[in-house]
Design a protein around this motif. Structure first.
Motif, PDB file in Angstrom:
ATOM      1  N   PRO A  99       0.994  -0.940  -0.537  1.00 38.16           N
ATOM      2  CA  PRO A  99       0.059  -0.065   0.088  1.00 38.16           C
ATOM      3  C   PRO A  99       0.910   1.039  -0.243  1.00 38.16           C
ATOM      4  N   GLY A 100       0.603   2.566  -0.180  1.00 39.60           N
ATOM      5  CA  GLY A 100       1.169   3.391  -0.455  1.00 39.60           C
ATOM      6  C   GLY A 100       1.930   4.369  -1.594  1.00 39.60           C
ATOM      7  N   GLY A 101       2.188   5.334  -0.775  1.00 40.82           N
ATOM      8  CA  GLY A 101       3.669   5.907  -2.263  1.00 40.82           C
ATOM      9  C   GLY A 101       5.021   4.994  -1.520  1.00 40.82           C
ATOM     10  N   ASP A 102       5.527   6.400  -1.833  1.00 35.85           N
ATOM     11  CA  ASP A 102       7.488   6.140  -1.346  1.00 35.85           C
ATOM     12  C   ASP A 102       7.480   7.120  -0.909  1.00 35.85           C
ATOM     13  N   GLU A 103       6.314   7.918   0.009  1.00 34.65           N
ATOM     14  CA  GLU A 103       6.506   8.381   1.206  1.00 34.65           C
ATOM     15  C   GLU A 103       6.968   8.091   2.852  1.00 34.65           C
ATOM     16  N   TYR A 104       7.643   8.400   3.751  1.00 37.79           N
ATOM     17  CA  TYR A 104       7.862   6.967   4.507  1.00 37.79           C
ATOM     18  C   TYR A 104       7.154   8.297   6.309  1.00 37.79           C
ATOM     19  N   PRO A 105       7.131   7.615   6.828  1.00 42.30           N
ATOM     20  CA  PRO A 105       7.519   6.036   6.870  1.00 42.30           C
ATOM     21  C   PRO A 105       6.403   5.294   6.451  1.00 42.30           C
ATOM     22  N   HIS A 106       6.889   4.296   5.612  1.00 41.85           N
ATOM     23  CA  HIS A 106       5.877   2.873   4.790  1.00 41.85           C
ATOM     24  C   HIS A 106       5.630   1.973   5.849  1.00 41.85           C
ATOM     25  N   SER A 107       4.553   1.432   5.334  1.00 41.04           N
ATOM     26  CA  SER A 107       4.244  -0.126   5.348  1.00 41.04           C
ATOM     27  C   SER A 107       4.699  -1.037   5.459  1.00 41.04           C
ATOM     28  N   VAL A 108       5.109  -0.937   4.260  1.00 40.65           N
ATOM     29  CA  VAL A 108       5.922  -1.923   3.228  1.00 40.65           C
ATOM     30  C   VAL A 108       4.894  -2.797   2.949  1.00 40.65           C
ATOM     31  N   PHE A 109       4.707  -3.427   3.664  1.00 34.60           N
ATOM     32  CA  PHE A 109       2.908  -4.152   3.015  1.00 34.60           C
ATOM     33  C   PHE A 109       1.711  -4.378   3.767  1.00 34.60           C
ATOM     34  N   SER A 110       0.622  -4.839   3.338  1.00 30.27           N
ATOM     35  CA  SER A 110      -0.709  -4.880   4.774  1.00 30.27           C
ATOM     36  C   SER A 110      -0.691  -5.918   5.247  1.00 30.27           C
ATOM     37  N   ALA A 111      -1.945  -6.027   5.895  1.00 28.27           N
ATOM     38  CA  ALA A 111      -1.894  -6.362   7.355  1.00 28.27           C
ATOM     39  C   ALA A 111      -1.916  -7.608   6.805  1.00 28.27           C
ATOM     40  N   PRO A 112      -1.473  -8.723   6.954  1.00 26.72           N
ATOM     41  CA  PRO A 112      -1.449 -10.232   7.142  1.00 26.72           C
ATOM     42  C   PRO A 112      -2.639 -10.947   7.178  1.00 26.72           C
ATOM     43  N   ILE A 113      -2.437 -12.439   7.236  1.00 31.93           N
ATOM     44  CA  ILE A 113      -3.759 -12.869   7.554  1.00 31.93           C
ATOM     45  C   ILE A 113      -3.706 -14.521   7.749  1.00 31.93           C
TER      46      ILE A 113
END
Length: 555
Positions: free
Chosen positions: A441-455
């Motif tokens: 998710p998201g763009g290049d801005e920081y801080p990052h999420s890196v990936f969406s919520a795992p399930i």
């Protein structure tokens, strides 16, 4: 108009600079802002002085410059401006000086007919280099030193379609691709009204001979600089698939043997990209990579353009041997500079952040198994993301729960598929697994999420290629503990060191150590285990945003 008056037209200040106002052609062919082009030239100036006993590159009337993929002409224009000032004491007459620079020192290759005209207008103040309004007086040809001719792709391969005949009754050949750039014939075989995007600089087996044809047999370029096309739609996937091109321009430029080579390119080559393994190995291992200016946030270079993973400017120098000067540029704070090996021992990818090296060294020192040995390859069940033959009812015909993209009108509905819909790895359905969306998710801005919520996916379930299987676990409790570990900033930071594209792959987890899943890990425990210092913690937390227990990231 006399020649001196024409020269003054070129050198006069313009407000505003028209090259700051033009729109980009696309995210693949991006115009370089004049301010950023000048920052690159500042870097070149310093590097040249350091390797030439303090001499100014702008005061040398013999240095030659090539932009082999000129678009707006901004690099060539700004180089000309600097040379005009630097050579003032050597060539006193302004008109003579400008003519010498434009005819003997400045060269370009247009990427399209439109950009060649734009570059000539930027450089010569006329779309005709030998026209009455041109500030150069010695050109005989209207193109001057900005070359462009329509180039065709060279189609190879493919297969015969006997049920699809051409006008002469012969089987049609389909699926051919260009042997130089990999372009699909279906996408890029075009009439005269459209650009072929067959870039001349990379559509040749012998770039030295090609350049000799264009600019003369004795032509040798001291500096090659610019901003190449980044990628080309390759006709794969659902029309959004693209293959990188920029590395082909870099490789061709190296073949010309310049003293200095500078380009701004996507940073994806650090650790990923289709067909970039050999290129990455060459860039990081040949010892000539003198500088990398890393911009993880694209906005710092190209306002309004989103190039996932950011961009970089590299300087490759013929005489440089040894470590690389790495400069991390970020919106928050001053650049962080380090001189270090381009390729850290035991790695095959470039670690972009200087502050990350010490953290990674501590993690790797434990010698633990990493998650790239656990994550399954993409699309393990052979079910595409756009799969639609599902049922909203679980019954004997469709007993298997399907995890798919949460987008769409039935976002909250469970759906089910038949066993026959699972094309591969059917046995995986009966194992508990932890999934994560391959698209971040998201763009290049920081801080990052890196990936969406795992399930946690229970037994009796499969997933479309929207998801990666991170690991199999023995119980739901273990699955929840793995999810808790994945939510930590520590875990996501280590993924972020490799991930430079929107999509996460198996290889993105190569730095993440496997942990004992008998309990749920927290960042504080992980920081203590790996002796992460307060400064290193602060860096991690400046890069990675927290993820709440429910899975959402805290904005």
């Amino acid at each position: 108009m006399s020649a001196p008056e024409k020269a003054e037209l070129k050198l006069a200040s313009h407000n505003p600079d028209v090259l700051t106002c033009i729109a980009n052609l696309s995210n693949d062919e991006v115009f370089t802002p004049p301010e950023f082009a000048n920052r690159m030239l500042d870097t070149l100036e310093v590097a040249w002085a350091e390797s030439n006993d303090g001499a100014s590159i702008w005061a040398d009337p013999t240095v030659t410059f090539l932009d082999p993929f000129t678009k707006s002409g901004v690099f060539l224009r700004e180089i000309t401006r600097r040379l005009t000032e630097g050579l003032e004491s050597q060539i006193l007459d302004l008109a003579e000086r400008v003519d010498h620079i434009l005819t003997k020192q400045i060269f370009g290759i247009g990427i399209t007919q439109l950009t060649s005209l734009l570059a000539r207008r930027s450089l010569y103040c006329s779309k005709f280099a030998n026209g009455s309004h041109s500030i150069a007086s010695s050109f005989e040809h209207p193109d001057g030193n900005i070359w462009f001719e329509r180039t065709q792709h060279t189609w190879v391969g493919g297969s015969k379609k006997h049920d699809l005949l051409d006008a002469e009754g012969n089987p049609t050949i389909v699926g051919r691709r260009c042997r130089f750039c990999g372009a699909s014939e279906d996408e890029y075989r075009r009439g005269d009204q459209l650009e072929t995007h067959a870039y001349a600089f990379i559509h040749t087996d012998d770039i030295k001979a090609r350049v000799a044809e264009l600019f003369g047999a004795d032509m040798q370029f001291d500096v090659i600089i610019g901003n190449p096309p980044y990628q080309l739609n390759d006709g794969g996937g659902e029309g959004a698939s693209a293959s990188p091109l920029y590395h082909r321009f870099v490789e061709q430029a190296k073949e010309l043997g310049p003293r200095q080579l500078m380009m701004v390119v996507p940073a994806r080559w650090y650790s990923g990209g289709k067909g970039l393994d050999d290129f990455r190995d060459s860039m990081l291992s040949d010892g000539h990579l003198a500088e990398i200016h890393d911009y993880a946030e694209t906005e710092l270079v190209f306002p309004g353009v989103n190039i996932r993973g950011g961009v970089c400017v590299f300087r490759w120098a013929e005489t440089h041997v040894g470590p690389t000067r790495v400069v991390n540029h970020r919106n928050s704070g001053v650049p962080v500079v380090a001189v270090r090996p381009a390729l850290e021992p035991g790695l095959s990818t470039f670690i972009r952040f200087n502050e990350a090296i010490s953290i990674l060294d501590k993690v790797r020192a434990h010698g633990e198994v990493t998650f790239n040995s656990r994550v399954q390859s993409r699309n393990p069940y052979g079910i595409p993301s756009n799969f639609s033959r599902f049922s909203t009812v679980q019954d004997e015909e469709t007993p298997i729960l399907l995890f798919r993209s949460r987008r769409g009108s039935s976002v909250d509905k469970e759906v089910y598929v038949a066993q026959s819909d699972v094309a591969s790895n059917l046995a995986f359905k009966d194992r508990i697994k932890v999934l994560v969306s391959k698209a971040s998710p998201g763009g290049d801005e920081y801080p990052h999420s890196v990936f969406s919520a795992p399930i946690v996916a229970p037994r009796g379930s499969v997933s479309t290629e929207t998801y990666l299987i991170v690991d199999f676990v023995d119980s739901i409790e273990e699955g929840m503990n793995l999810v808790a570990y994945m939510r930590t900033r520590f875990f996501r930071f280590l993924v972020a060191l490799i991930k430079t594209t929107q999509n996460i792959s198996k290889g993105s987890f190569a730095f993440v150590p496997v942990q004992d899943l008998s309990h749920a890990w927290r960042d504080e425990e992980l920081y203590a285990k790996y002796a992460i210092t307060d400064d290193e913690v602060a860096f991690i937390e400046s890069m990675i945003r927290p993820m709440e227990a429910g899975g959402a990231t805290d904005a």
